[in-house]
Design a protein around this motif. Structure first.
Motif, PDB file in Angstrom:
ATOM      1  N   THR A 144       0.854  -1.188   0.000  1.00  0.00           N
ATOM      2  CA  THR A 144       0.000   0.000   0.000  1.00  0.00           C
ATOM      3  C   THR A 144       0.893   1.243   0.000  1.00  0.00           C
ATOM      4  O   THR A 144       2.105   1.152   0.237  1.00  0.00           O
ATOM      5  CB  THR A 144      -0.893   0.051   1.253  1.00  0.00           C
ATOM      6  N   LEU A 154       1.181   3.652   2.138  1.00  0.00           N
ATOM      7  CA  LEU A 154       1.846   3.869   3.430  1.00  0.00           C
ATOM      8  C   LEU A 154       3.040   2.921   3.589  1.00  0.00           C
ATOM      9  O   LEU A 154       4.126   3.328   3.997  1.00  0.00           O
ATOM     10  CB  LEU A 154       0.837   3.657   4.573  1.00  0.00           C
ATOM     11  N   GLU A 193       0.664  11.196   7.066  1.00  0.00           N
ATOM     12  CA  GLU A 193       0.121  10.076   7.841  1.00  0.00           C
ATOM     13  C   GLU A 193       1.220   9.428   8.699  1.00  0.00           C
ATOM     14  O   GLU A 193       0.984   9.090   9.862  1.00  0.00           O
ATOM     15  CB  GLU A 193      -0.488   9.045   6.873  1.00  0.00           C
ATOM     16  N   ARG A 232       3.747  10.903   9.926  1.00  0.00           N
ATOM     17  CA  ARG A 232       3.991  11.814  11.054  1.00  0.00           C
ATOM     18  C   ARG A 232       2.880  11.688  12.086  1.00  0.00           C
ATOM     19  O   ARG A 232       3.124  11.642  13.278  1.00  0.00           O
ATOM     20  CB  ARG A 232       4.089  13.266  10.561  1.00  0.00           C
ATOM     21  N   ARG A 233       1.640  11.610  11.566  1.00  0.00           N
ATOM     22  CA  ARG A 233       0.482  11.530  12.458  1.00  0.00           C
ATOM     23  C   ARG A 233       0.543  10.258  13.307  1.00  0.00           C
ATOM     24  O   ARG A 233       0.112  10.231  14.451  1.00  0.00           O
ATOM     25  CB  ARG A 233      -0.800  11.545  11.612  1.00  0.00           C
ATOM     26  N   LEU A 234       1.076   9.179  12.724  1.00  0.00           N
ATOM     27  CA  LEU A 234       1.186   7.915  13.442  1.00  0.00           C
ATOM     28  C   LEU A 234       2.384   7.911  14.399  1.00  0.00           C
ATOM     29  O   LEU A 234       2.644   6.918  15.073  1.00  0.00           O
ATOM     30  CB  LEU A 234       1.316   6.750  12.456  1.00  0.00           C
ATOM     31  N   GLY A 235       3.121   9.023  14.411  1.00  0.00           N
ATOM     32  CA  GLY A 235       4.245   9.136  15.335  1.00  0.00           C
ATOM     33  C   GLY A 235       5.424   8.250  14.955  1.00  0.00           C
ATOM     34  O   GLY A 235       6.174   7.797  15.818  1.00  0.00           O
ATOM     35  N   LEU A 236       5.614   7.993  13.651  1.00  0.00           N
ATOM     36  CA  LEU A 236       6.705   7.106  13.216  1.00  0.00           C
ATOM     37  C   LEU A 236       7.937   7.884  12.785  1.00  0.00           C
ATOM     38  O   LEU A 236       9.060   7.462  13.017  1.00  0.00           O
ATOM     39  CB  LEU A 236       6.215   6.205  12.062  1.00  0.00           C
ATOM     40  N   ASP A 254      10.035   6.045  15.904  1.00  0.00           N
ATOM     41  CA  ASP A 254       9.802   4.694  16.394  1.00  0.00           C
ATOM     42  C   ASP A 254      10.239   3.693  15.335  1.00  0.00           C
ATOM     43  O   ASP A 254       9.478   3.337  14.440  1.00  0.00           O
ATOM     44  CB  ASP A 254       8.313   4.525  16.735  1.00  0.00           C
ATOM     45  N   LEU A 264       8.243   0.278  15.127  1.00  0.00           N
ATOM     46  CA  LEU A 264       6.904   0.432  14.565  1.00  0.00           C
ATOM     47  C   LEU A 264       6.968   0.828  13.090  1.00  0.00           C
ATOM     48  O   LEU A 264       6.132   0.418  12.283  1.00  0.00           O
ATOM     49  CB  LEU A 264       6.124   1.468  15.382  1.00  0.00           C
ATOM     50  N   THR A 275       5.253  -1.216  10.173  1.00  0.00           N
ATOM     51  CA  THR A 275       4.328  -0.556   9.251  1.00  0.00           C
ATOM     52  C   THR A 275       4.756  -0.787   7.799  1.00  0.00           C
ATOM     53  O   THR A 275       3.928  -0.972   6.921  1.00  0.00           O
ATOM     54  CB  THR A 275       4.304   0.965   9.542  1.00  0.00           C
TER      55      THR A 275
END
Lengths: 245, 92
Positions: A151, A153, A204, A206-210, A222, A225, A229
């Motif tokens: 995908t 992401l 996205e 950044r929003r997921l804190g990665l 992270d 993670l 991902t």
């Protein structure tokens, strides 16, 4: 060892895949070369040309790409200091893709004849270069899977993971922070996505804190993670030294 | 189930029966029902496009309800991950 030689970059790269004996290292460092500065976004080599030298990246980021007849570009791979992105031109006379500098770059051009002499004299160096070429092929296999089946992401996260792991392996990424001066367009061309999708996907991540992205410097928030991902397993890079931050 | 669907006709050459899938007022996916041209896949629901977390190239489902369960679980999972990220970072 002549630490001042620009070819220590090549040694560092070969070292990340095999262990070289002192005489092999000396032989690599004695290769003749000429240095060329390449401006950002300029081609180093064009599809259809017949190079008589191989290039070694010393500074900056370089990519291989193919341009379709309608002007759409697919980036095939990224190359960092120590990489020789046109090693196959030793054996394949005509370039079947182009190579361009993504950032301002410095490259060393090493005559094919000298590389051939070296690999005939030093079998371990020949092994190391073969191994580098095989790893290249492994990276291509991973990219086919990335572009074909992941995908948006996962694709973008995967490219970031790969660049980080490779830069770490040659000592060019710090703990969790590294400079990856890729534009959104370049990330899009590498992942087969639109510019719009890459923009959205970076937000996205950044929003997921990665990741934290400040201009073109990426901080990995992270790593575990992010790898999860991305569905990232560094085994395909066949690095001697793995690089967990 | 917070998802609702709105039947539409799609501009595909085939598989023109479709639905827009909404979560509240937000369009989250467009699905088509596969025609007889697909042999044993006839009648299954194909994800033409999923927005955001419901993006999954090539996914199809036995029933529209199964598709809705899957889409909702994807969206919920994404919401949960974002909430966790915010919690890790702390307020602000």
């Amino acid at each position: 060892m002549a630490a001042s030689s620009e070819l220590t970059f090549l040694l560092r790269q070969l070292d990340s895949v095999v262990e070289l004996a002192p005489e092999d290292r000396a032989a690599v460092l004695s290769l003749p070369y000429r240095i060329k500065a390449v401006a950002e976004k300029r081609d180093l080599l064009r599809e259809g040309s017949h190079p008589v030298e191989s290039c070694l990246v010393l500074e900056g980021i370089v990519c291989r790409y193919k341009m379709l007849s309608n002007g759409r570009r697919q980036i095939l791979s990224f190359h960092f200091p120590g990489d020789m992105p046109d090693l196959q031109s030793l054996y394949l006379r005509t370039m079947d893709h182009s190579i361009a500098a993504i950032t301002p770059a410095r490259v060393a051009f090493i005559p094919h004849e000298s590389v051939r002499t070296l690999i005939r004299a030093q079998p371990s160096v020949a092994d190391a270069l073969s191994r580098s070429t095989m790893i290249d092929a492994s990276i291509y296999r991973e990219w086919i899977a990335n572009v074909g089946r992941r995908t948006a992401l996962e694709r973008v996260a995967h490219v970031i993971c790969e660049c980080f792991a490779r830069l770490r392996a040659v000592g060019l990424a710090k703990l969790r922070t590294f400079e990856l001066p890729l534009s959104q367009m370049e990330l899009a061309d590498a992942t087969g996505l639109s510019n719009v999708h890459v923009n959205r996907t970076m937000r996205e991540l950044r929003r997921l804190g990665l990741v934290e992205t400040n201009s073109k410097v990426h901080g990995i928030v992270d790593w575990e993670l992010l790898q999860e991902t991305a569905d990232f397993d560094p085994a395909y890079l066949h690095l001697r030294r793995q690089a967990p931050p | 189930m917070t998802l609702t669907v709105l039947p539409v006709r799609l501009g595909n050459v085939d598989d023109t029966d479709g639905v827009l899938v909404y979560r509240g007022e937000v369009l989250v996916a467009v699905m088509s029902q596969l025609s007889a041209e697909h042999g044993e896949r006839e009648g299954r629901w194909f994800l033409e496009i999923g927005f955001g977390a419901s993006s999954e190239p090539g996914a199809d489902f036995q029933t529209l309800d199964a598709a809705k369960v899957w889409i909702e679980s994807r969206l919920d999972e994404q919401d949960r991950r974002v909430a966790e990220a915010i919690a890790r970072r702390g307020p602000g």
